[in-house]
Write an enzyme that holds these catalytic residues in place. Structure first.
Site, short mmCIF file in Angstrom:
data_model
loop_
_atom_site.label_atom_id
_atom_site.label_comp_id
_atom_site.label_asym_id
_atom_site.label_seq_id
_atom_site.Cartn_x
_atom_site.Cartn_y
_atom_site.Cartn_z
N ASP A 407 0.87 -1.19 0.00
CA ASP A 407 0.00 0.00 0.00
C ASP A 407 0.90 1.23 0.00
OD1 ASP A 407 -2.31 1.56 0.22
OD2 ASP A 407 -2.38 1.39 2.41
N GLU A 410 2.74 4.77 -4.11
CA GLU A 410 2.74 5.69 -5.28
C GLU A 410 4.08 6.42 -5.41
OE1 GLU A 410 0.33 5.48 -2.93
OE2 GLU A 410 -0.96 4.26 -4.20
N ASP A 484 -9.09 3.36 -2.53
CA ASP A 484 -10.08 3.80 -1.54
C ASP A 484 -11.40 4.25 -2.16
OD1 ASP A 484 -8.22 3.16 0.32
OD2 ASP A 484 -7.56 5.22 0.66
#
Ligand code: MIG
Length: 789
Positions: A407, A410, A484
């Site tokens: 997670d 990015e 999300d």
């Protein structure tokens, strides 16, 4: 932030005039055959055309000199030797292979690509290739009125992206995703264009911020990169499926997942203690709801330090993993890239000591704020660091863990830009570049480090990796969930085109958080979402801290019963899904498909985003609105059988279909076969039975492969697998089935039978030539088969 206020629509923004600021490469002054292609010297730049295969041609522009033919880590293919000819006329150069014709206009280097029979695929734009002194590069192409655009990786909004401008810059977006939220977590600078049933693809191999503009000009589209090379591949189709095969030839295909990775998964931010996890597993067991994975979100760690467990909450993770595995449940913990700044924490200390973290050019470490507070970030562009990081996963594999969830890769940072400073330098295996130039690679390379590290530590077992961020080629390492979302009906609706476009972009193993992550779900939404989830390639229920718990039983028995039924249905369909995963592994084709992929000549399918196909013969048309029990379903050519009710529908038209809350509208095409287990229970015996369901017809032929293997090791790579080649030929008076094991591996089933649905009274059934009698059951004629291995 200013961009969230009306300041964002300040007068004086004009996209069209911005395009005029690019310089053109100029006209061609000489051409030369070189490196399996042709180099064009233009007035202001060099352009090289290179064949990768006779149906894939690469275009690279460099202003300074002969273009270097290196690639980003997304590209795994090597150029093959291709026979081609070069013909020169006064104003054009024509390069021809057996699969495509590339035609270059000399005056300003404009490229068009045709099929061998002269149909235009890629058309020249009103401009060709351009650049700015600031280092931006751009390419323009023609857009015909009937062109449709698909792919672009993970994007919100509808299926067809015509009329939009799409940016690639991996971004953590917690704000509610809406149809124009762009960019999101994944960057896949690739698309497929469809024109009257014919398709081509463009893959733009550039990891900086790139933008695909399909809106500013009426007859021209463009793609541009903020820095780096103009380096793109034309994938010459000419069917949509060919384009995906070509794209995944360049960027790779998914390995076979372990079977447990495609079952039902339960997650929550977070299940906070060992007791909670054990109680959860126990409830699933008592309620006989099949479950393969429980996720551990960030609370399992000691103050968010990766590669640690909190001693109080999780005193004995090894025992926990072991005990759960006994019940067939795996633990998958989350791992974020940010490493807490703490000189007494080994991962940090060793990382600094051995120079594994991202730095500024001048030598200072880059620090960003994430969950652990001030954190350093591994430089995954360095092979040495990838190995270090991968090896750290021994911490998890020693505990019996076989899957990891990446997670925040990015990378996400809690600051105004939401990511790392763009002037941070990456080592990039000896070719240092700034974060601005390589941003979109961070998640992909973290995935590579993790997957390969797990592989090294798992001793021949297949790892599972789930990732939020990625780039082209991410399918080689990870499954992708769409980040999300929220418990909104609109987000259930949006998840379909999102996953379908990911699938068209080479990422077959994908799905949203079922039930919705943020906001509170409710029984009806969770039920309808689980019905869809049973057929999305990745199937995980996940919800956020502070929201209502959304395990299958949280909203009362009425919902629980239906939810359980659909989770079991997932397990009944596993043989079919697993065979489709095998197809994704071998050809790159997605499991979850938009109808246009199967019916590219049917314009009715071009915009369809609220129904999808599983493979080439199953159609899912979910209900995605509250209190709605009817919907319009478009069924393409052929005849379709309602999976639950048995009604036969004529294809080529739209039907109004009724579906109470306990029903997912699901259709199987007549004349085809699907592979199933007799029940959705997880007991070993059930897994040893294979049922092949043939939907009889009076005409037509169909062929398919039913694939199986041990489901957990890499032995399938050496041919230890089952490939049942099945063909079915339907005629007025008979249904003739042939079934053949194409590999030497012995069949892993104790029992294998055919169930024939919708057989006409006068139709005989033949299997491998012999007329069968069988037994009539509620479903249809059931025939037990023994197959030669
Ligand atoms: O935004 O680890 O998308 O699935 O539960 C918080 C906590 C960081 C974002 C992920 C979400 C996960 C959450 N993470």
């Amino acid at each position: 932030m200013l961009e969230d206020t009306s300041f964002a629509i300040h007068p004086g923004q004009n996209l069209a005039t911005e395009h005029a600021l690019y310089q053109d490469v100029g006209s061609i002054t000489s051409i030369q055959r070189r490196n399996g292609g042709v180099t064009f010297t233009c007035e202001r730049a060099y352009v090289h055309l290179q064949f990768y295969r006779s149906d894939i041609i690469r275009v690279v522009m460099d202003r300074a000199g002969l273009p270097e033919l290196n690639s980003t880590p997304a590209v795994v293919a090597h150029p093959e030797e291709v026979d081609f000819t070069v013909e020169e006329t006064e104003d054009r150069v024509q390069i021809t292979s057996d699969r495509l014709v590339a035609s270059v206009e000399k005056k300003s280097f404009r490229l068009s690509v045709f099929t061998p029979d002269g149909q235009e695929l890629v058309g020249e734009g009103n401009r060709g290739i351009g650049f700015k002194e600031t280092g931006e590069v751009i390419c323009f192409k023609k857009m015909e009125p009937e062109d449709r655009f698909y792919g672009f990786g993970e994007k919100s909004g509808f299926l067809d992206k015509r009329g939009e401008s799409l940016t690639m810059w991996n971004t953590d977006v917690y704000a509610p995703h809406n149809p124009e939220t762009d960019p999101l977590y994944q960057s896949i600078p690739y698309f497929m264009a469809l024109r009257n049933g014919r398709a081509y693809g463009i893959y733009f191999d550039n990891p900086s911020k790139t933008t695909f503009d399909l809106k500013t000009e009426k007859e021209t589209y463009s793609f541009k990169g903020e820095s780096g090379k103009l380096d793109y591949y034309v994938l010459a189709g000419a069917e949509p499926k060919d384009v995906i095969e070509q794209y995944t030839h360049i960027t790779g295909r998914m390995p076979m997942p372990p079977k447990w990775a495609i079952g039902y998964h339960q997650s929550r931010y977070s299940y906070e203690s060992e007791e909670e996890v054990r109680a959860l597993a126990k409830t699933f067991k008592e309620k006989e709801i099949p479950l393969d994975v429980i996720y551990l979100d960030i609370h399992y760690m000691n103050e968010y330090r990766v590669f640690t467990f909190d001693q109080d909450r999780f005193p004995n993770p090894k025992k926990l993993v072991e005990d759960l595995k006994e019940d067939g449940i795996r633990i998958v913990p989350i791992v974020d890239p940010g490493v807490k700044k703490d000189p007494e924490y080994d991962t940090y200390k060793n990382g600094v000591w051995n120079d594994h973290f991202c730095k500024y050019l001048e030598g200072d470490l880059y620090f960003g704020d994430v969950w652990p507070g001030v954190s350093a970030f591994p430089d995954f562009t360095d092979g040495r660091t990838r190995r270090w990081w991968g090896n750290l996963h021994q911490f998890y594999t020693d505990l019996g863990i076989e899957g990891i969830w990446n997670d925040m890769n990015e990378p996400a940072v809690f600051n105004e830009t939401k990511t790392m400073d763009t002037d941070v330098i990456h080592k990039h295996d000896g070719d240092p570049k700034t974060h601005r130039q390589l941003h979109n690679l961070y998640g992909l390379l973290m995935g590579k480090a993790t997957y390969e590290g797990l592989e090294r530590n798992l001793d021949g077992k297949r790892p599972f990796l789930l990732t939020r961020a990625g780039f082209a080629g991410v399918q080689r390492y990870a499954s992708v969930w769409t980040g999300d979302n929220r418990s909104f009906w609109e987000h259930l609706q949006m998840s379909l085109p999102m996953c379908m476009n990911l699938g068209l972009s080479g990422v077959a193993f994908t799905g949203p958080d079922v039930g919705g992550f943020a906001h509170d779900t409710n029984g009806e939404l969770l039920t309808r979402w689980t019905q869809v989830g049973a057929f999305t390639p990745y199937f995980r229920n996940h919800s956020a801290i502070g929201t209502l718990y959304q395990e299958p039983w949280q909203f009362g028995e009425e919902y629980e019963t239906i939810i359980k039924r659909y989770i079991q249905l997932r397990y009944e369909w596993l043989p079919q899904l697993y065979s489709l995963f095998y197809e994704a592994h071998t050809s790159g084709l997605p499991i979850m498909r938009p109808l246009m992929l199967e019916y590219p000549s049917d314009p009715k399918t071009y915009g369809l985003y609220d129904q999808f196909m599983i493979g080439d013969n199953t159609l899912v048309a979910p209900i995605m609105q509250p209190e709605v029990t009817d919907r319009a379903v478009y069924l393409p050519g052929g005849e379709w059988v309602d999976y639950f009710g048995g009604t036969v529908y004529e294809g080529g038209t739209t039907h109004l279909v009724h579906a109470e809350l306990d029903t997912l509208p699901l259709f199987v095409k007549r004349g085809t076969v699907i592979a199933k287990r007799p029940s959705g229970k997880r007991a070993k015996e059930e897994q040893q039975e294979l049922e092949l369901h043939a939907y009889a017809h009076t005409k037509g032929n169909y062929e398919t492969i039913v694939y199986d293997d041990d489901g957990e090791t890499t032995k399938y790579r050496r041919g230890e697998a089952m490939k049942l080649g099945i063909s079915i030929e339907c005629q007025e008076d008979q249904v003739a089935i042939s079934i053949k094991n194409e590999l030497e591996w012995s069949l892993p089933y104790k029992k294998c039978s055919f169930v024939l649905h919708g057989l006409e009274d006068h139709q005989k059934v033949r299997i491998n030539g012999e007329v069968q009698s069988g037994v009539w059951t509620e479903q249809g004629l059931k025939v037990d088969v023994t197959t030669e291995s």
